[in-house]
Enzyme design. Structure first.
Site, PDB file in Angstrom:
ATOM      1  N   ALA A 237       0.802  -1.224   0.000  1.00 51.92           N
ATOM      2  CA  ALA A 237       0.000   0.000   0.000  1.00 51.92           C
ATOM      3  C   ALA A 237       0.834   1.273   0.000  1.00 51.92           C
ATOM      4  O   ALA A 237       0.497   2.247  -0.665  1.00 51.92           O
ATOM      5  CB  ALA A 237      -0.931  -0.028   1.205  1.00 51.92           C
TER       6      ALA A 237
ATOM      7  N   GLU B 158      12.018  -2.877  -7.849  1.00 48.70           N
ATOM      8  CA  GLU B 158      11.931  -1.908  -6.749  1.00 48.70           C
ATOM      9  C   GLU B 158      12.367  -0.564  -7.314  1.00 48.70           C
ATOM     10  O   GLU B 158      13.519  -0.398  -7.723  1.00 48.70           O
ATOM     11  CB  GLU B 158      12.878  -2.313  -5.602  1.00 48.70           C
ATOM     12  CG  GLU B 158      12.594  -3.678  -4.986  1.00 48.70           C
ATOM     13  CD  GLU B 158      11.465  -3.649  -3.967  1.00 48.70           C
ATOM     14  OE1 GLU B 158      10.934  -2.553  -3.668  1.00 48.70           O
ATOM     15  OE2 GLU B 158      11.101  -4.734  -3.470  1.00 48.70           O
TER      16      GLU B 158
ATOM     17  N   SER C 258       8.421  -0.385  -4.498  1.00 48.97           N
ATOM     18  CA  SER C 258       9.493   0.522  -4.105  1.00 48.97           C
ATOM     19  C   SER C 258       9.858   0.141  -2.671  1.00 48.97           C
ATOM     20  O   SER C 258       9.045  -0.490  -1.991  1.00 48.97           O
ATOM     21  CB  SER C 258       9.044   1.987  -4.178  1.00 48.97           C
ATOM     22  OG  SER C 258       8.127   2.307  -3.155  1.00 48.97           O
ATOM     23  N   TYR C 259      11.073   0.471  -2.161  1.00 47.59           N
ATOM     24  CA  TYR C 259      12.076   1.240  -2.840  1.00 47.59           C
ATOM     25  C   TYR C 259      13.385   0.457  -2.823  1.00 47.59           C
ATOM     26  O   TYR C 259      13.443  -0.624  -2.252  1.00 47.59           O
ATOM     27  CB  TYR C 259      12.256   2.607  -2.138  1.00 47.59           C
ATOM     28  CG  TYR C 259      12.668   2.519  -0.668  1.00 47.59           C
ATOM     29  CD1 TYR C 259      14.015   2.522  -0.286  1.00 47.59           C
ATOM     30  CD2 TYR C 259      11.709   2.427   0.338  1.00 47.59           C
ATOM     31  CE1 TYR C 259      14.397   2.446   1.052  1.00 47.59           C
ATOM     32  CE2 TYR C 259      12.086   2.343   1.678  1.00 47.59           C
ATOM     33  CZ  TYR C 259      13.421   2.356   2.026  1.00 47.59           C
ATOM     34  OH  TYR C 259      13.781   2.252   3.345  1.00 47.59           O
TER      35      TYR C 259
ATOM     36  N   ASN D 101       1.697 -10.140  -1.047  1.00 49.27           N
ATOM     37  CA  ASN D 101       2.860 -10.698  -1.735  1.00 49.27           C
ATOM     38  C   ASN D 101       3.685 -11.649  -0.870  1.00 49.27           C
ATOM     39  O   ASN D 101       4.838 -11.928  -1.166  1.00 49.27           O
ATOM     40  CB  ASN D 101       3.739  -9.581  -2.312  1.00 49.27           C
ATOM     41  CG  ASN D 101       4.672 -10.113  -3.390  1.00 49.27           C
ATOM     42  OD1 ASN D 101       4.295 -11.021  -4.143  1.00 49.27           O
ATOM     43  ND2 ASN D 101       5.894  -9.593  -3.443  1.00 49.27           N
ATOM     44  N   ARG D 102       3.106 -12.171   0.187  1.00 48.76           N
ATOM     45  CA  ARG D 102       3.644 -13.346   0.867  1.00 48.76           C
ATOM     46  C   ARG D 102       2.564 -14.418   0.931  1.00 48.76           C
ATOM     47  O   ARG D 102       2.655 -15.356   1.688  1.00 48.76           O
ATOM     48  CB  ARG D 102       4.111 -13.006   2.291  1.00 48.76           C
ATOM     49  CG  ARG D 102       5.268 -12.018   2.363  1.00 48.76           C
ATOM     50  CD  ARG D 102       6.559 -12.577   1.772  1.00 48.76           C
ATOM     51  NE  ARG D 102       7.663 -11.625   1.897  1.00 48.76           N
ATOM     52  CZ  ARG D 102       7.873 -10.592   1.081  1.00 48.76           C
ATOM     53  NH1 ARG D 102       7.058 -10.375   0.038  1.00 48.76           N
ATOM     54  NH2 ARG D 102       8.894  -9.777   1.272  1.00 48.76           N
TER      55      ARG D 102
END
Ligand code: ZN
Length: 426
Positions: free
Chosen positions: A187, A392, A317-318, A261-262
């Site tokens: 987010a 990233e 990011s980052y 994303n896990r």
């Protein structure tokens, strides 16, 4: 027991955040530090927790010394200094950085009132509310009506459609291998949706007048979803700028949010995620049990079963990395690993050629850190994408997630140079 007492018992971390009159978390006085943990990383992480420090990102130190970027609340700074760890100040005041990002802007109306007008490039001069991202997508689609449509990939936990755009070329809709891009799964990584939108903008803008761009769309079907975690993005704008996960609640815990994303159902149960619901990297109770993961996964599965997936990129990011498989293992390698690493390096060089921004490249686990249940591994091994990457974006830590709005356009431009190189040469 009174409700407040109960909440204090179960959610002390949340309650310790200071809120302003609008109910927004105040980060004034938080310092961002790059810290070398020294010996025992688990003990270090426990110390961070006791200081109520916020873990921003970390690098396990393949390329340089292992370090964590953390935001330390003002009231914990003295206690942190007493730990005597090696550290470097990345930012003196996170609150000031958030102010520098600028206020969310109004949607910039296209300069021409014509139906096929492109969205205004002013879109890339500021950050915007989620609703404006949807307007941008709608306007983009209207600018290339015969070669695009708006798509959805399921719904978020709070019931929002996960929206994107599908672009195709002369072969007709769905006739070519897929290029599939996800933005803003985390987010707080606002730059990622803007950059994904910039790429979509350039594909739409160039189709009628740029032979290279026309060839991209004639060769591939593009499925571009700039914001795959809408609930989380909205929460970063209304309440907590540093929120990472989705906003899923569970009956088994008072903690909110799962790291989408896990949560991919491949190598889910390994090193590189958390089983603790309060963690920013909480993997969920079961593999694939977030609605957002289900939606974007089902679309990916459909594309894989159709014309196949040439390229998948999960935009984050980052840190300025172009990351190839795998996250789950530092020793496993994809069948075409050396080609992937070569292409990642030359894509990075293309990016650097524009403004000098340097990107580090290599497999996720050995370059950055181990991940479990991550998207790139799922797309590589389950969906057989030829290239399953994570990128990233800017920067390397000075502004971190709160990248100033003045850097949005340049971030998009340099990423577009890299993607053009990749689409031409892979
Ligand atoms: Zn991320």
């Amino acid at each position: 027991m009174k409700l407040l007492q109960l909440l204090l018992l179960i959610a002390p971390l949340t309650l310790s955040l200071r809120l302003d009159r609008r109910g927004k978390v105040v980060y004034d006085g938080y310092k961002i530090l790059r810290v070398v943990p020294g010996g025992d990383v688990a003990a270090f992480e426990a110390q961070l927790e006791s200081l109520e420090a916020i873990d921003l990102t970390h690098n396990h130190g393949h390329l340089d010394e292992e370090h964590f970027d953390v935001a330390i609340p003002p009231e914990s700074l003295a206690a942190f200094e007493a730990l005597n760890l090696t550290s470097e100040v990345l930012s003196e005041d996170l609150g000031a950085d958030i102010a520098l990002e600028g206020e969310l802007a109004e949607y910039p109306e296209p300069e021409l009132a014509a139906a096929a007008a492109l969205p205004s490039l002013d879109w890339f001069q500021a950050y915007h509310a989620y609703s404006a991202h949807l307007t941008f997508l709608r306007d983009l689609q209207s600018a290339l009506p015969s070669n695009s449509e708006l798509i959805t990939a399921g719904k978020s936990f709070e019931g929002r459609d996960i929206q994107g755009i599908h672009l195709w070329g002369s072969g007709g809709k769905g006739s070519k291998p897929a290029v599939y891009f996800h933005g803003n799964v985390h987010a707080r990584e606002w730059i990622s949706s803007k950059v994904v939108e910039y790429i979509a903008y350039q594909l739409v803008a160039g189709y009628g007048n740029d032979a290279a761009v026309k060839a991209f769309l004639d060769n591939y079907d593009f499925y571009i979803l700039p914001v795959v975690n809408p609930d989380g993005l909205i929460y970063t704008q209304s309440t907590n700028r540093l929120w990472r996960k989705n906003r899923q609640t569970r009956s088994s815990t008072s903690a909110v949010g799962t790291d989408i994303n896990r949560n991919w159902p491949y190598k889910w149960d390994g090193t590189g995620s958390s089983t603790s619901p309060g963690s920013g990297r909480y993997r969920g109770e079961r593999a694939g049990d977030t609605p957002e993961n289900t939606g974007i996964r089902q679309l990916g599965d459909q594309l894989a079963a159709g014309r196949g997936i040439k390229l998948y990129i999960d935009w984050h990011s980052y840190g300025q990395y172009i990351l190839t498989p795998y996250g789950y293992s530092c020793s496993a390698s994809a069948e075409n690993q050396s080609r992937q690493n070569t292409l990642a390096r030359s894509t990075a060089n293309a990016i650097t050629s524009l403004y000098g921004t340097a990107f580090t490249t290599g497999p996720i686990c050995s370059t950055l850190y181990a991940t479990a249940g991550g998207s790139t591994d799922y797309f590589t091994d389950v969906n057989k994408a030829e290239f399953g990457w994570a990128i990233e974006l800017r920067d390397t830590g000075r502004n971190g997630f709160t990248l100033p709005a003045t850097q949005i356009l340049a971030s998009g431009e340099e990423a577009w140079v890299g993607i053009k190189y990749l689409l031409t040469n892979f």
